[in-house]
Write a protein that holds these residues in place. Structure first.
Motif, PDB file in Angstrom:
ATOM      1  N   ASN A 289       0.652  -1.247  -0.107  1.00 37.07           N
ATOM      2  CA  ASN A 289      -0.220   0.001   0.182  1.00 37.07           C
ATOM      3  C   ASN A 289       0.904   1.166  -0.315  1.00 37.07           C
ATOM      4  O   ASN A 289       2.372   1.135   0.250  1.00 37.07           O
ATOM      5  N   ARG A 290       0.312   1.941  -0.036  1.00 37.50           N
ATOM      6  CA  ARG A 290       1.160   3.668  -0.678  1.00 37.50           C
ATOM      7  C   ARG A 290       2.074   3.980   0.809  1.00 37.50           C
ATOM      8  O   ARG A 290       2.834   4.459   0.871  1.00 37.50           O
ATOM      9  N   THR A 291       1.171   4.044   1.684  1.00 30.63           N
ATOM     10  CA  THR A 291       1.286   4.206   3.314  1.00 30.63           C
ATOM     11  C   THR A 291       2.872   3.377   3.881  1.00 30.63           C
ATOM     12  O   THR A 291       3.617   4.167   3.245  1.00 30.63           O
ATOM     13  N   THR A 292       2.939   2.103   3.619  1.00 30.19           N
ATOM     14  CA  THR A 292       3.809   0.990   3.182  1.00 30.19           C
ATOM     15  C   THR A 292       5.240   1.645   2.383  1.00 30.19           C
ATOM     16  O   THR A 292       6.281   1.569   2.857  1.00 30.19           O
ATOM     17  N   LEU A 293       4.937   1.675   1.641  1.00 34.34           N
ATOM     18  CA  LEU A 293       5.731   2.257   0.730  1.00 34.34           C
ATOM     19  C   LEU A 293       6.545   3.773   1.110  1.00 34.34           C
ATOM     20  O   LEU A 293       7.690   3.811   0.599  1.00 34.34           O
ATOM     21  N   ASN A 294       5.830   4.657   0.905  1.00 36.55           N
ATOM     22  CA  ASN A 294       5.966   5.768   1.217  1.00 36.55           C
ATOM     23  C   ASN A 294       7.030   5.695   2.442  1.00 36.55           C
ATOM     24  O   ASN A 294       7.918   6.732   3.071  1.00 36.55           O
ATOM     25  N   GLN A 295       6.809   5.162   3.468  1.00 29.75           N
ATOM     26  CA  GLN A 295       7.555   4.637   4.644  1.00 29.75           C
ATOM     27  C   GLN A 295       8.796   4.633   4.773  1.00 29.75           C
ATOM     28  O   GLN A 295      10.027   4.576   4.590  1.00 29.75           O
ATOM     29  N   VAL A 296       8.856   3.390   3.205  1.00 31.88           N
ATOM     30  CA  VAL A 296       9.955   2.212   3.077  1.00 31.88           C
ATOM     31  C   VAL A 296      10.942   3.261   2.710  1.00 31.88           C
ATOM     32  O   VAL A 296      12.172   3.397   2.964  1.00 31.88           O
ATOM     33  N   ILE A 297      10.541   4.275   1.664  1.00 35.07           N
ATOM     34  CA  ILE A 297      10.920   5.077   0.461  1.00 35.07           C
ATOM     35  C   ILE A 297      11.960   6.639   1.236  1.00 35.07           C
ATOM     36  O   ILE A 297      13.095   7.029   1.586  1.00 35.07           O
ATOM     37  N   GLN A 298      11.284   6.926   2.552  1.00 33.53           N
ATOM     38  CA  GLN A 298      11.537   7.976   3.334  1.00 33.53           C
ATOM     39  C   GLN A 298      12.671   7.297   4.725  1.00 33.53           C
ATOM     40  O   GLN A 298      13.261   8.107   4.780  1.00 33.53           O
ATOM     41  N   ASP A 299      12.681   5.940   4.857  1.00 32.31           N
ATOM     42  CA  ASP A 299      13.496   5.453   6.136  1.00 32.31           C
ATOM     43  C   ASP A 299      15.108   5.242   5.555  1.00 32.31           C
ATOM     44  O   ASP A 299      15.480   4.480   5.959  1.00 32.31           O
ATOM     45  N   ASN A 300      14.974   5.819   3.596  1.00 34.72           N
ATOM     46  CA  ASN A 300      16.121   5.158   3.016  1.00 34.72           C
ATOM     47  C   ASN A 300      16.637   6.282   2.337  1.00 34.72           C
ATOM     48  O   ASN A 300      17.264   6.041   1.725  1.00 34.72           O
ATOM     49  N   GLY A 301      16.495   7.105   2.789  1.00 31.11           N
ATOM     50  CA  GLY A 301      16.736   8.500   3.054  1.00 31.11           C
ATOM     51  C   GLY A 301      15.998   9.438   2.679  1.00 31.11           C
ATOM     52  O   GLY A 301      17.177  10.396   1.945  1.00 31.11           O
ATOM     53  N   TYR A 302      15.198   9.702   1.264  1.00 30.01           N
ATOM     54  CA  TYR A 302      14.419  10.600   0.720  1.00 30.01           C
ATOM     55  C   TYR A 302      13.268  10.596   1.110  1.00 30.01           C
ATOM     56  O   TYR A 302      12.187  10.375   2.178  1.00 30.01           O
ATOM     57  N   GLU A 303      13.391  12.452   1.227  1.00 29.86           N
ATOM     58  CA  GLU A 303      12.102  12.816   1.860  1.00 29.86           C
ATOM     59  C   GLU A 303      10.407  12.057   1.511  1.00 29.86           C
ATOM     60  O   GLU A 303       9.802  12.542   1.979  1.00 29.86           O
ATOM     61  N   SER A 304      10.484  12.214   0.566  1.00 30.53           N
ATOM     62  CA  SER A 304       9.394  11.348  -0.081  1.00 30.53           C
ATOM     63  C   SER A 304       9.432  10.827  -1.189  1.00 30.53           C
ATOM     64  O   SER A 304      10.270  10.984  -2.295  1.00 30.53           O
ATOM     65  N   TYR A 305       8.198  10.514  -1.725  1.00 29.47           N
ATOM     66  CA  TYR A 305       8.456   9.391  -3.210  1.00 29.47           C
ATOM     67  C   TYR A 305       8.862  10.343  -4.247  1.00 29.47           C
ATOM     68  O   TYR A 305       9.252   9.267  -4.853  1.00 29.47           O
ATOM     69  N   THR A 306       8.175  11.545  -4.240  1.00 32.09           N
ATOM     70  CA  THR A 306       7.978  12.468  -5.328  1.00 32.09           C
ATOM     71  C   THR A 306       9.757  12.675  -4.932  1.00 32.09           C
ATOM     72  O   THR A 306      10.744  12.737  -6.254  1.00 32.09           O
TER      73      THR A 306
END
Length: 365
Positions: A289-306
């Motif tokens: 889901n988008r919430t989990t994916l967005n959190q994973v992206i942020q945990d890996n050093g990016y401010e957001s999906y964008t």
């Protein structure tokens, strides 16, 4: 005499501008992409028209605007030609020889009707404008020409019924609306020329006509992106794919596993090159889901999906330039997934702290 001299100069200039635009579109074409070739051929029709007019002017012939059936058929032919270009953009490959014949069939039908009417001894009184014909609207020759003048606008509406395909992601509805507006403006200006016998309106029409054609060429070369089909299916090793539909337990997979799947998906599909890629689409492709994916992206050093997608696109852009694949920055940005050059430059500066020119100048030092 002065009017003829000005008309000669303008006609020659218009023919030259159209010729240069047509050649530029043709030489900037891409393999497997026919839209620029089609637009180049369409603009070449204008080159032929203005060249013929220029030759007549230098031979001393004063141009006379007479509302005739052949002239109106040529106008309908040109409008139909100009909708062939967006058809190829919106639905690449849909046009074939049979469908092109169908598109031009109204012109053939009109010419046949015109020839039959001449054979039936119907006289076509010459009129300079549509206004001159209003008082004779009951006559067949006048009603026929009024109908043709009305039909000039009809092909434009066909653009909204073109079968839309997302295979190439070549355009969006904003581009379609801009193109329809530009073509409608050009057509309306032509109708005004037919309606009013005024040298100022006629001169303004030439400027509008050239301006609209150049704007269409500009949108094709510098605004609309041309890209190869984007792979939208996940190409990940079988042992990494879930053997069953997404389940609740799969959506709660550890972040480390999910980021590995994300990286594998991106490396295999180049999904960031799809300008329509969204967080929802990406989450669905990864069975999360988008919430989990967005959190994973942020945990890996990016401010957001964008921010994550923009980093991938800028990296792709740099790799393309260094490999000398595209001919310029514009094409590389479009190939990397950007729709707008301004957006691409803004993100490049945000990520690298400099413009592309500054970046590569520094890299060469």
């Amino acid at each position: 005499m002065q009017y003829i001299n000005l008309a000669t100069i303008f006609t020659f200039s218009a023919a030259l501008v159209y010729l240069l635009a047509s050649l530029l579109l043709f030489f900037r074409r891409k393999d497997g992409e026919r839209s620029r070739v089609i637009l180049s051929c369409i603009i070449m029709f204008s080159v032929i028209s203005y060249t013929t007019r220029f030759i007549n002017l230098i031979n001393g012939e004063v141009p006379q605007l007479i509302v005739s059936v052949p002239m109106l058929v040529v106008a309908i032919f040109m409008v139909i030609s100009y909708i062939m270009y967006p058809i190829e953009v919106i639905s690449p490959g849909w046009l074939n020889f049979r469908r092109i014949l169908k598109l031009y069939s109204p012109c053939l039908f009109i010419l046949v009707t015109y020839k039959i009417s001449l054979w039936a001894d119907i006289k076509y009184t010459p009129y300079n404008t549509l206004l001159d014909m209003v008082s004779h609207i009951g006559n067949f020759d006048v009603l026929f020409r009024f109908t043709l003048a009305f039909l000039i606008f009809m092909p434009i509406l066909f653009i909204f019924f073109i079968p839309y395909t997302r295979r190439y992601n070549n355009t969006d509805y904003v581009w379609i609306r801009k193109y329809v507006f530009t073509l409608s403006l050009n057509t309306l200006a032509y109708i005004l020329v037919l309606t009013f016998e005024n040298p100022i309106i006629r001169s303004l029409y030439y400027y509008v006509s050239v301006g609209c054609s150049l704007y269409i060429a500009y949108m094709e070369l510098f605004v609309r992106l041309i890209r190869k089909p984007v792979v939208t299916e996940t190409v990940i090793q079988k042992e990494e794919e879930p053997s069953a539909p997404c389940t609740e337990s799969f959506t709660k997979v550890k972040n480390t596993i999910l980021i590995d799947r994300l990286n594998a998906y991106m490396e295999n599909t180049f999904a960031w090159r799809d300008p329509d890629l969204s967080l929802n689409t990406l989450a669905q492709a990864l069975c999360t889901n988008r919430t989990t994916l967005n959190q994973v992206i942020q945990d890996n050093g990016y401010e957001s999906y964008t921010a994550y997608i923009n980093h991938l696109r800028i990296k792709d852009f740099l790799n393309q330039i260094k490999a000398k694949q595209p001919v310029n920055f514009q094409d590389a940005f479009f190939d990397a997934g950007y729709r707008s050059r301004a957006t691409a430059l803004r993100n490049f500066r945000l990520i690298t702290g400099m413009t592309p020119s500054e970046y590569f100048q520094k890299d060469q030092q």
